[in-house]
Design an enzyme around this catalytic site. Sequence first.
Site, PDB file in Angstrom:
ATOM      1  N   ASP A 154       0.836  -1.206   0.000  1.00 46.91           N
ATOM      2  CA  ASP A 154       0.000   0.000   0.000  1.00 46.91           C
ATOM      3  C   ASP A 154       0.867   1.251   0.000  1.00 46.91           C
ATOM      4  OD1 ASP A 154      -3.060  -0.883   0.907  1.00 46.91           O
ATOM      5  OD2 ASP A 154      -1.535  -2.197   1.751  1.00 46.91           O
ATOM      6  N   THR A 211      -6.718  -4.933   0.540  1.00 48.13           N
ATOM      7  CA  THR A 211      -5.484  -5.196   1.295  1.00 48.13           C
ATOM      8  C   THR A 211      -5.588  -6.470   2.130  1.00 48.13           C
ATOM      9  OG1 THR A 211      -4.927  -2.843   1.409  1.00 48.13           O
ATOM     10  CG2 THR A 211      -3.903  -4.283   3.037  1.00 48.13           C
TER      11      THR A 211
END
Length: 306
Positions: A49, A121
């Site tokens: 990320d 995620t």
Amino acid sequence: MAQSPLVMRIVSASFAAANRAGMIIRDIMRKGELGVVEKGINDLQTEADRSAQRCIVASLSKQFPKVDIIGEETLDPNDKIPADWIVLGSDTEILAKPCPENLTNVKDEDVVIWVDPVDGTAEYTQGLLDHVTVLIGIAVNGKAVAGVIHQPFYNYKTANATLGRTIWGVIGIGTFGLDKVLPPAGKRIVTTTRSHSNKTVTDSVQAMSPDEVIPAGGCGHKALLVIAGVAHAYVFGSPGCKKWDTCAPEAVLHAMGGRLTDVHGNDIRYEATVKKQNAGGVIATMSDHDWYLSRVPQSVKDALPA
């Protein structure tokens, strides 16, 4: 030679940046050093990320310094960005497309770019790699008009296949990178969250009388299930997702003839000053959008602000 309109240049640069971010995401997964941090309940952040957002924001900021760019992750602005993460190239095929007339004179201050560097995620950390997307949405005067959705692990279950694909769309031009497929006739398939369910989510889904429910991670992935004809609708009756989750999927879906709104039927606004959370939930469809809106229980509408 005249310069292409701003929106087309941003889409083209976003396409290139998303592909580079996908390479970074795959490299981090291959090394196995995910660097997971808990931002909150059911809210994870990984090195992928952080690194992918640095790549995308640095690449776009370099080319469009006056455009607002809002990313999901809060990062140190003084972080050093590796030179090979900054992509200044563009996609010539995108630039060759005619810009819709209503977008030809857009100025820098009219644009907000919404970035979700790794949508899905949790699924990334769990190895559910087909749920993972990179999302770059482009809004003009508060409306989603263009988007890029990159799937870093597309084809990952196929031996010796080339990994990754990138889908992009501009309202008024169309969606490119995948073909529109009609969902199965004679049944109703709904996709919804696999990890953020609650009573209003369940009630919303069941009100659609689905023959099948596909739990999935990532807003981008669920939108692609609708675009690809795997599901008839994406229904999420909860204020869980954010503007960076929906801007790119909304634009890509709309460019192909679909629609994404909140559960009240309101368009989602994307000005830089709006609240980041989509408080009214999400419904996304390729057809029969009003029917799905009509089926949302009043109790759910009462629970979610209009």
